[in-house]
Every structure is written in structure tokens, then in C-alpha cells.
Design an enzyme around this catalytic site. Structure first.
Site, PDB file in Angstrom:
ATOM      1  N   GLU A  46       0.844  -1.199   0.000  1.00  0.00           N
ATOM      2  CA  GLU A  46       0.000   0.000   0.000  1.00  0.00           C
ATOM      3  C   GLU A  46       0.878   1.248   0.000  1.00  0.00           C
ATOM      4  OE1 GLU A  46      -2.783  -0.011   3.248  1.00  0.00           O
ATOM      5  OE2 GLU A  46      -3.820   1.766   2.496  1.00  0.00           O
ATOM      6  N   ASN A 195     -12.747  -1.501  -0.653  1.00  0.00           N
ATOM      7  CA  ASN A 195     -11.902  -1.974   0.443  1.00  0.00           C
ATOM      8  C   ASN A 195     -12.520  -1.499   1.753  1.00  0.00           C
ATOM      9  OD1 ASN A 195      -9.267  -2.677   1.921  1.00  0.00           O
ATOM     10  ND2 ASN A 195      -9.504  -0.498   2.363  1.00  0.00           N
ATOM     11  N   GLU A 196     -12.726  -2.404   2.678  1.00  0.00           N
ATOM     12  CA  GLU A 196     -13.280  -2.058   3.996  1.00  0.00           C
ATOM     13  C   GLU A 196     -14.387  -1.006   3.848  1.00  0.00           C
ATOM     14  OE1 GLU A 196     -10.187  -1.445   6.966  1.00  0.00           O
ATOM     15  OE2 GLU A 196      -9.577  -3.522   6.767  1.00  0.00           O
ATOM     16  N   TYR A 264      -6.513  -8.945  11.707  1.00  0.00           N
ATOM     17  CA  TYR A 264      -5.182  -8.668  12.260  1.00  0.00           C
ATOM     18  C   TYR A 264      -5.091  -9.233  13.674  1.00  0.00           C
ATOM     19  CZ  TYR A 264      -4.263  -5.461   8.412  1.00  0.00           C
ATOM     20  OH  TYR A 264      -4.042  -4.927   7.162  1.00  0.00           O
ATOM     21  N   GLU A 319      -6.081  -9.218   3.849  1.00  0.00           N
ATOM     22  CA  GLU A 319      -5.220  -8.511   4.819  1.00  0.00           C
ATOM     23  C   GLU A 319      -5.134  -9.375   6.065  1.00  0.00           C
ATOM     24  OE1 GLU A 319      -5.961  -4.346   5.629  1.00  0.00           O
ATOM     25  OE2 GLU A 319      -6.488  -3.976   3.523  1.00  0.00           O
TER      26      GLU A 319
HETATM   27  O1  AHR Z   1      -3.022  -2.529   6.209  1.00  0.00           O
HETATM   28  C1  AHR Z   1      -3.279  -1.306   6.814  1.00  0.00           C
HETATM   29  C2  AHR Z   1      -4.761  -0.925   6.764  1.00  0.00           C
HETATM   30  O2  AHR Z   1      -5.517  -1.846   7.482  1.00  0.00           O
HETATM   31  C3  AHR Z   1      -5.384  -0.938   5.396  1.00  0.00           C
HETATM   32  O3  AHR Z   1      -5.171   0.253   4.714  1.00  0.00           O
HETATM   33  C4  AHR Z   1      -6.843  -1.095   5.709  1.00  0.00           C
HETATM   34  O4  AHR Z   1      -7.542  -1.748   4.678  1.00  0.00           O
HETATM   35  C5  AHR Z   1      -6.841  -1.874   7.005  1.00  0.00           C
HETATM   36  O5  AHR Z   1      -7.674  -1.275   7.946  1.00  0.00           O
END
Ligand code: AHR
Length: 512
Positions: A46, A195-196, A264, A319
Site C-alpha cells: 500500500e 476496500n473495507e 489482524y 489482509e
Molecule cells: O493494512 C493497513 C490498513 O488496514 C489498510 O489500509 C486497511 O484496509 C486496514 O484497515
């Protein structure tokens, strides 16, 4: 507990095999399952911090050795990982990205603001041509994320045409590509639509998102030579399964090839903790968060099975990784990468392999200098992280046949809390069986008794990633503190192989 203490107890391999708790592992070589799609081993880059500028791209006037501005050292390292695909330009950056600002002569490109990450100047020196040429250098497929927030359907359609349309007589965009130096199309297959979208991608509710998705997905594929696009819809970023249900229910399957989820391993969003100076308790909590990936995939898959019983739509984890407090002087979202990250990577990739009937693509966040990176750079210097070594070790699973494994994992306890200590996956390719094993327990090693169901082999090759302390990591002064080494602490007899898996280690055994 320091591993040196453990090693003092286990004076020799034999003593470990004798002293450690035994775990029976059945490797069902007689029941080969689906293919593990190589795209599970994808990456994500990114426009964020030093991820692209400085990390991947230094420009062709840089003194750092490069090819068309892309660092040669980074390219070589990524090629060694057999990187199958690269997602770009975001993330949240994609949600305000206008691709037309970043094509054509560099001195005429529009400098804009990176609205997602620090409001820094984005000079658009790295755009569509630079990215797709970089993918060609890597031998990786591109995965482009369209701007569904501040962008338009028209922009997305033009982007598809610009990169994929072969017909030079067609409308403006194809001619423009030729004018900008590229006659033949790149033929990009993978397209993220938004995205999101429930957050930085527009704060939409799911009904609004699915309506908009259908509009984008329909328009993007209306050219005769762009059939075959792999369109990925936005799925949830936490256990919001209502979102998955509505996407699967409302979008016709003929317009949907993939559903993306994000997860995450973060301690708490308001208090992420240091990437390298953490407690054993924090380590345990991070691993618990990492284990959630298994449940998250299972629950999303159940919904997909209901609405897509023929399993046509792939689950795309585009992600994933550990997310800690950044080291701001080194760049936005820059973090160190320790043995803890090796544990996260080993566990998560095993989870993907074991769910690879539905999970057919994934992207580690992120490639260089951002979050759980495989590579860190400082000017002309580059180091490979523990996560890099895991990805390289696991590359043998790419496109191999999944071999199911069954075992009862011992629990790893912290106070009243517990998680499974072991994670294992196996695959077979070219007559070679590969078994990857992770022991997350900080204090205990295990003797695994692998029963290979009569699988015949002549040799066993072992590799291990381990270290003295879970906080160990590579630095520019000490770049080889955590690396992969040869492992020989196994014994084979009467159809089974006993292997001693040390505390907090990632191991690969290959039977040939
Ligand atoms: O990877 C960092 C961020 O995490 C990305 O931009 C977003 O899609 C997610 O919240």
C-alpha cells in the site's frame, strides 16, 4: 522463559525425545484432498509509510541498484519467496486513489494528498505502469483494488479497459496506454471492488455496498475481452457475519468470484503494545488473536456453503498479520518483526492450508517496512525478517495437494486461559510430502509421533526457525539472528517418525 534455560534442561536431542510430552499425529497420505492454491501466499503493498516509496521503489535516478526504479535487492528476495500475487494500491489508500493522476510523463502527474496515511504528499511517481511492470519483474499476478469510495464506476471501467483491453482502435483509454509506452495489455485478472467499505471505504451499510458492488461488477465486465475477471467483494473485518450473509444473498454468484475478509492479530486497537519489547502474557494474547483466524474462516465458510453450495466463490483473506505500535521515526506503521511474528505466520499459513477448499487467496499485510513485513529497508540496506523465513519455508505448499492431518493438540495455558499449542498442515507434490509444524508454547517442547499411513520415502529433510527468546529479531547490525537452519532431531522406525519440536519454533519436514 529464555530458551537457553530450556536448552540446559534438554542437553541432547535424545533427552528431548525422552522427556517431552508425546503427541500422536496422523498424516492421512491415503486421503489426498484439494489443491492448495498458490495465491494463499500473496502479499500486499500500500502507499503507506515507506512501503512503496523507499521500500519497493526508489526511482530510476537512485544510487540504490534498481531496475526501472524498483530495488533489485527487494525484487530478488521476493522472487525467492515465489510471490504469486501482489495487492495494490491499498487498503484505505485505494479508497481515495484516482489512477489517472498517476499515468503519463512523471512531470505531468498530479501531486495529491495521501488522505489515508498522514496527509503526506503523494507525487504519483509510482502508478499503474510502474506497479504492473514490477509485477512482471516478480513473475507475480497483480491484484488491483478499485476506489469505490471517492471514485466512480466510470473510473473503474476505464482502469479495466486501460490495463486489459487489446484493441488499439477502441476508446480513449487504450490509446492512452499506448501513448504512455505500453502497447500490449497486462491482462489483470484480480480486482477488488472496494476496500473495507464498512469503514475507510465509505462507512456504508451492507445493503448500500451490495447495490453499488453490482453496479461496479456489471460495468467492469461489459467488454468482450474482459470476461474472466476475478472480482472480489468486501467482506467483514470482524465477526460481523450478517455482512457475509447479505453479500452472499444479494450478489448474484455470476458476478462474484471472491469474498474478502480482513483479520489482524492485534492486542487492543487502543493499546497495541510494542512490536519487539512485549511480555510473555502479551505474546499469549497475540497468539490467541491469531488463532481467531481459524474460527473466522470457519464461520464465514459455513455461510458461503449455504449460499454457494458448489463452492464457486473463493474466500480471500486479503489482509492479515500482526499489528503493533509503530516505531514512528522509521515510518508510518513501521514495526519490528520477531519470533512472535514467525509464530503468527506459521500458524496462519497452516490454517489457510487446512481451509484451502474455500480459502483460495490471501495477502500478508504488508510487504516492505509496513506492519508484519517480510522485508525491512534502511536506505541501501535490506534485511529479511523471521516472517520472510517462514514464507520461504512454506513456499513448498504452493499448488501442492493438501494432505489432511489429525491430532489432539496439547493446550498452552496462561492463567485460566488456554489455546492449542500446536498447529500442523501437510501437502504433497512431485512425490514429496511436506509437513509444517508450529509449537506456540513458550515453555514446553513436544515429541510428535508422525504416522504417515504407509507413505514410502527414502530421505527426510528438516528445517527449523527457532531462537533463544521470543522477542529475538533481525536488525541491520545483526541481520541473521533469526534464520532457517537445518534440523536433524528426528528418528524414523516402524512406519512412524518421531520429531522433537522445541518450544516456540516453526519446522518443516520433507519426506522424499
Ligand atoms: O493494512 C493497513 C490498513 O488496514 C489498510 O489500509 C486497511 O484496509 C486496514 O484497515
Amino acid at each position: 522463559m529464555k530458551k537457553s534455560y530450556m536448552l540446559a534442561i534438554w542437553l541432547s536431542s535424545t533427552s528431548l525425545l525422552l522427556s517431552a510430552q508425546n503427541v500422536q499425529v496422523k498424516v492421512h497420505t491415503d486421503q489426498p484432498a484439494n489443491q492448495i492454491n498458490k495465491h494463499i501466499y500473496g502479499h500486499f503493498a500500500e502507499h503507506l509509510g515507506r512501503g512503496v516509496y523507499g521500500g519497493l521503489y526508489v526511482g530510476d535516478t537512485s544510487s540504490i541498484p534498481n531496475t526501472d526504479g524498483v530495488r533489485n535487492d527487494v525484487i530478488d528476495a521476493l522472487k525467492d519467496l515465489k510471490i504469486p500475487n501482489l495487492r495494490w494500491p491499498g487498503g484505505c489508500f485505494a479508497d481515495s486513489y484516482h489512477w489517472k493522476d498517476a499515468v503519463g510523463p512523471k512531470d505531468q502527474r498530479l501531486a495529491t494528498e495521501n488522505m489515508a496515511w498522514g496527509n503526506v504528499c503523494e507525487d504519483n511517481g509510482f502508478g499503474t505502469h510502474e506497479f504492473l511492470d514490477l509485477c512482471e519483474q516478480l513473475g507475480a499476478e497483480a491484484y488491483l483494488a478499485t476506489n469505490m469510495n471517492s471514485g466512480t464506476v466510470r473510473e473503474a471501467v476505464d482502469w479495466v479497459q486501460y490495463v486489459n483491453h487489446a484493441n488499439g482502435t477502441s476508446y480513449l483509454t487504450t490509446d492512452l496506454r499506448e501513448e504512455n509506452g505500453r502497447a500490449t495489455p497486462w491482462n489483470v485478472k484480480f480486482w477488488g471492488i472496494g476496500n473495507e467499505s464498512w469503514d475507510c471505504g465509505g462507512n456504508m451499510d451492507v445493503d448500500h455496498y451490495t447495490d453499488l458492488y453490482k453496479q461496479y461488477a456489471t460495468a467492469m465486465t461489459s467488454y468482450s475481452n474482459t470476461e474472466g475477471l476475478f472480482r472480489v467483494a468486501v467482506g467483514p473485518g470482524w465477526d460481523d457475519y450478517h455482512w457475509t450473509v447479505e453479500v452472499m444473498k444479494q450478489i448474484p454468484l455470476k458476478r462474484l468470484e471472491g469474498l474478502s475478509i480482513h483479520h489482524y492479530a492485534v492486542l487492543e486497537w487502543s493499546n497495541k503494545g510494542s512490536s519487539y519489547d512485549f511480555t510473555d502474557d502479551q505474546y499469549f494474547s497475540t497468539m490467541k488473536k491469531a488463532w481467531f483466524m481459524d474460527e473466522f474462516i470457519t464461520e464465514n465458510s459455513k455461510i458461503m456453503d449455504q449460499y454457494d453450495p458448489e463452492n464457486k466463490v473463493a474466500l480471500v483473506v486479503d489482509e492479515w498479520g500482526g499489528w503493533y505500535a509503530p516505531i514512528p521515526e522509521k515510518g508510518q506503521l513501521y514495526q519490528q518483526n520477531t519470533m512472535r511474528d514467525a509464530m503468527i505466520a506459521g500458524l496462519t499459513l497452516n490454517v489457510f492450508n487446512n481451509h484451502s477448499d474455500r480459502v483460495r487467496m490471501a495477502n500478508l499485510a504488508q510487504t516492505v517496512n509496513v506492519l508484519q513485513a517480510v522485508i525491512l529497508t534502511e536506505e541501501e540496506k535490506m534485511i529479511l525478517t523471521p516472517t520472510y523465513h517462514v514464507m520461504k519455508m512454506y513456499a513448498v505448499h504452493q499448488d501442492a495437494t493438501l494432505i489432511p492431518v489429525s491430532f489432539d493438540s496439547p493446550e498452552y495455558h496462561k492463567g485460566e486461559d488456554q489455546i492449542p499449542a500446536l498447529s500442523i498442515s501437510a501437502s504433497e507434490t512431485d512425490g514429496k510430502l511436506s509437513v509444517s509444524m508450529v509449537n506456540m508454547d513458550l515453555d514446553k517442547g513436544y515429541a510428535l509421533k508422525l504416522d504417515l499411513s504407509g507413505y514410502e520415502f527414502d530421505t527426510i529433510k528438516g528445517q527449523i526457525i527457532e531462537s533463544e527468546d521470543i522477542r529475538d529479531h533481525n536488525t541491520f547490525d545483526q541481520p541473521r539472528k533469526v534464520i532457517t537452519t537445518e534440523f536433524k532431531d528426528f528418528k524414523s522406525k516402524k512406519g512412524s517418525t518421531i520429531v522433537s519440536l522445541p518450544a516456540f519454533s516453526v519446522m518443516m519436514l520433507q519426506f522424499d
